[in-house]
Scaffold this motif. Structure first.
Motif, PDB file in Angstrom:
ATOM      1  N   GLU A 297       0.889  -1.308  -0.059  1.00 29.76           N
ATOM      2  CA  GLU A 297      -0.106   0.052  -0.085  1.00 29.76           C
ATOM      3  C   GLU A 297       0.876   0.986  -0.013  1.00 29.76           C
ATOM      4  OE1 GLU A 297      -3.566   2.249   0.583  1.00 29.76           O
ATOM      5  OE2 GLU A 297      -3.207   0.291  -0.133  1.00 29.76           O
ATOM      6  N   ARG A 298       1.895   1.312   0.710  1.00 30.05           N
ATOM      7  CA  ARG A 298       2.782   2.210   0.938  1.00 30.05           C
ATOM      8  C   ARG A 298       4.319   1.908   0.807  1.00 30.05           C
ATOM      9  NH1 ARG A 298       1.638   6.054   4.523  1.00 30.05           N
ATOM     10  NH2 ARG A 298      -0.622   5.776   4.156  1.00 30.05           N
ATOM     11  N   GLY A 299       5.315   2.921   0.737  1.00 30.35           N
ATOM     12  CA  GLY A 299       6.633   2.520   0.782  1.00 30.35           C
ATOM     13  C   GLY A 299       7.459   3.806   0.454  1.00 30.35           C
ATOM     14  N   ILE A 300       8.875   3.487   0.083  1.00 27.63           N
ATOM     15  CA  ILE A 300       9.609   4.769  -0.315  1.00 27.63           C
ATOM     16  C   ILE A 300      10.285   4.315  -1.804  1.00 27.63           C
ATOM     17  CG2 ILE A 300      11.520   5.769   0.036  1.00 27.63           C
ATOM     18  CD1 ILE A 300      11.022   5.672   3.080  1.00 27.63           C
ATOM     19  N   ILE A 301      10.407   5.069  -2.746  1.00 29.03           N
ATOM     20  CA  ILE A 301      11.163   4.974  -3.973  1.00 29.03           C
ATOM     21  C   ILE A 301      12.087   5.966  -3.923  1.00 29.03           C
ATOM     22  CG2 ILE A 301      10.681   4.922  -6.504  1.00 29.03           C
ATOM     23  CD1 ILE A 301       7.908   4.301  -6.287  1.00 29.03           C
ATOM     24  N   VAL A 302      13.398   5.460  -4.268  1.00 34.09           N
ATOM     25  CA  VAL A 302      14.528   6.385  -4.483  1.00 34.09           C
ATOM     26  C   VAL A 302      15.312   5.810  -5.617  1.00 34.09           C
ATOM     27  CG1 VAL A 302      16.574   7.391  -3.456  1.00 34.09           C
ATOM     28  CG2 VAL A 302      14.768   6.569  -1.881  1.00 34.09           C
ATOM     29  N   THR A 303      15.272   6.898  -6.735  1.00 31.40           N
ATOM     30  CA  THR A 303      15.755   6.357  -7.979  1.00 31.40           C
ATOM     31  C   THR A 303      16.299   7.271  -8.983  1.00 31.40           C
ATOM     32  OG1 THR A 303      14.930   4.722  -9.704  1.00 31.40           O
ATOM     33  CG2 THR A 303      13.326   6.795  -9.299  1.00 31.40           C
ATOM     34  N   ASN A 304      17.096   6.922  -9.876  1.00 26.76           N
ATOM     35  CA  ASN A 304      17.518   7.804 -11.110  1.00 26.76           C
ATOM     36  C   ASN A 304      17.272   7.323 -12.094  1.00 26.76           C
ATOM     37  OD1 ASN A 304      20.192   6.637 -10.595  1.00 26.76           O
ATOM     38  ND2 ASN A 304      20.855   8.139 -11.993  1.00 26.76           N
ATOM     39  N   PRO A 305      16.350   7.813 -12.847  1.00 28.83           N
ATOM     40  CA  PRO A 305      16.078   7.224 -14.211  1.00 28.83           C
ATOM     41  C   PRO A 305      17.136   7.788 -15.155  1.00 28.83           C
ATOM     42  CG  PRO A 305      14.296   8.639 -13.658  1.00 28.83           C
ATOM     43  CD  PRO A 305      15.258   8.592 -12.423  1.00 28.83           C
ATOM     44  N   PRO A 306      17.021   7.037 -16.373  1.00 33.54           N
ATOM     45  CA  PRO A 306      17.723   7.915 -17.527  1.00 33.54           C
ATOM     46  C   PRO A 306      17.772   9.289 -17.874  1.00 33.54           C
ATOM     47  CG  PRO A 306      16.806   5.675 -18.212  1.00 33.54           C
ATOM     48  CD  PRO A 306      16.049   6.042 -16.946  1.00 33.54           C
ATOM     49  N   TYR A 307      18.824   9.911 -18.052  1.00 34.18           N
ATOM     50  CA  TYR A 307      18.702  11.415 -18.114  1.00 34.18           C
ATOM     51  C   TYR A 307      18.628  12.012 -19.722  1.00 34.18           C
ATOM     52  CZ  TYR A 307      20.710  11.535 -13.788  1.00 34.18           C
ATOM     53  OH  TYR A 307      21.278  11.649 -12.356  1.00 34.18           O
TER      54      TYR A 307
END
Ligand SMILES: C[S@@+](CC[C@H](N)C(=O)[O-])C[C@H]1O[C@@H](n2cnc3c(N)ncnc32)[C@H](O)[C@@H]1O
Length: 376
Positions: A297-307
């Protein structure tokens, strides 16, 4: 080295100074002071060992030997020669000199290097009765800075930079520096309680640093440091503080997920996690972030997609942000921390960030777009 209290300097990536000073304060270091791109503290040599072993966001630990005005070469030479080099460097020490000049009358780095080296050699001659120094022994890297005509000279106690944790000999095409990944994880306030996910994981750096944060892992505990080989350094101190850091690790049932559309990236990320000793808590899979499907239901996303620089072109990157935005549209309970240099990211993604924070990925100026409104 008779002195018992030293000043140390931690160079760090622009934008991460506050995180480094928080880390130092949590470690109960004294006199923590922040400047652009570096943080100072003071304490006994044991604190230098602790900082090397435990800092997640800093780049290296410098032992500051002196600070003095250096508006010209003569004052740089005399100020350097006045420092107690022979108390620190044995006769066979290797002592390469590197550094930088900023907003100062002295601007030629090679000339400053040459002057500093010459001044150290002059001082060493007076103690060792040698005309030439073989430089065949342990390395004592000397780092200098001249900022606003003020010189600082320091010994680099770390040697290899702290971001080189040792788990990432293999990486994918556009890897994030480990210290930047750790900084993003710190900014997300992930402590190991909720689900954590990096859906564009590449070589797995963010998920591995999240695992370190959850475990309270001292990132440098399994690597070595230049100062361990120094004549005045006590091996028992390093051993005891390493053991202390290892004993302070937690264990638990963490839910950290990392995925990438590229099977090779997932394979590399998994191998890196094995090397980092966190493969038991990070779960990897091949997946398309455009159909983000974590069931929690919930959580944390930390990310760096392509630029749209090293990977994909600009238009493809923006199309990906749009698709990812659509996939996240009904996931407002998931906090998102996404690093991108694209000033139009929020428009493409379809939502304004709760907050933005400027961070540099190498030379690329980025924003960390933070979405946490519904969670705080
Ligand atoms: C900038 S890199 C991430 C680098 C990573 N943080 C690291 O430290 O190695 C972006 C990654 O996104 C992946 N990617 C591109 N399109 C994707 C998609 N639709 N779904 C999931 N991953 C994708 C690429 O394969 C690449 O590995």
């Amino acid at each position: 080295m008779k002195q018992t209290n030293y000043t140390f300097c931690i160079p760090c990536l622009f934008g991460t100074e506050g995180l480094v000073s928080d880390e130092l304060r949590r470690m109960k270091m004294a006199d923590v002071k922040t400047e652009d791109g570096r943080v100072f503290f003071s304490g006994p040599f044991a604190d230098c060992v602790r900082a090397n072993l435990s800092l997640a966001c800093g780049e290296r630990v410098l032992l500051v030997l002196g600070t003095f005005p250096a508006p010209d070469f003569n004052s740089l030479f005399e100020g350097t020669r006045a420092l107690p080099w022979p108390d620190l460097l044995p006769a066979d020490a290797r002592f390469p000199v590197t550094g930088y000049c900023l907003d100062s009358a002295l601007f030629s780095v090679p000339d400053c290097q040459r002057i500093i080296k010459k001044a150290i050699v002059e001082k060493m001659k007076s103690r060792y009765s040698l005309q030439q120094f073989p430089e065949t022994g342990a390395e004592y890297k000397i780092r200098f800075s001249v900022r606003k005509n003020l010189a600082m000279l320091a010994l680099d106690t770390s040697g290899t930079a702290l971001h080189k944790r040792g788990y990432r000999p293999a990486h994918t095409e556009a890897p994030l520096r480990e210290t930047l990944a750790a900084s993003m994880v710190r900014l997300s306030r992930y402590r190991g309680r909720e689900d954590f996910c990096d859906p564009f994981c590449g070589s797995g750096t963010i998920a591995i640093e999240a695992a370190f944060a959850a475990l309270n892992r001292a990132p440098g505990v399994y690597r070595d440091f230049a100062a361990e080989k120094w004549a005045f350094s006590d091996p028992v101190l390093w051993r005891d503080l390493r053991n202390e850091a290892i004993c302070a690790e937690y264990s638990g049932d963490y839910r950290i997920f990392a995925s990438d559309i590229d099977p090779l990236a997932v394979q590399i990320a998994r191998e890196n996690a094995v090397r980092a000793g966190v493969d038991h808590i990070v779960r990897f899979e091949i997946a398309d972030a455009r159909s983000f499907s974590r069931s929690a239901e919930r959580g944390i996303i930390v990310t760096n997609p392509p630029y749209g620089e090293r990977l994909l072109d600009h238009e493809q990157a923006e199309a990906l942000y749009r698709d990812f935005g659509r996939a996240m549209a009904d996931r407002e309970n998931w906090a998102l921390y996404l690093l991108s240099p694209d000033p139009d990211f929020e428009t493409c993604f379809g939502r304004r960030a709760s907050k933005r924070r400027k961070l540099y990925n190498g030379m690329i100026k980025c924003d960390l777009y933070m979405y946490f409104e519904s969670r705080r």
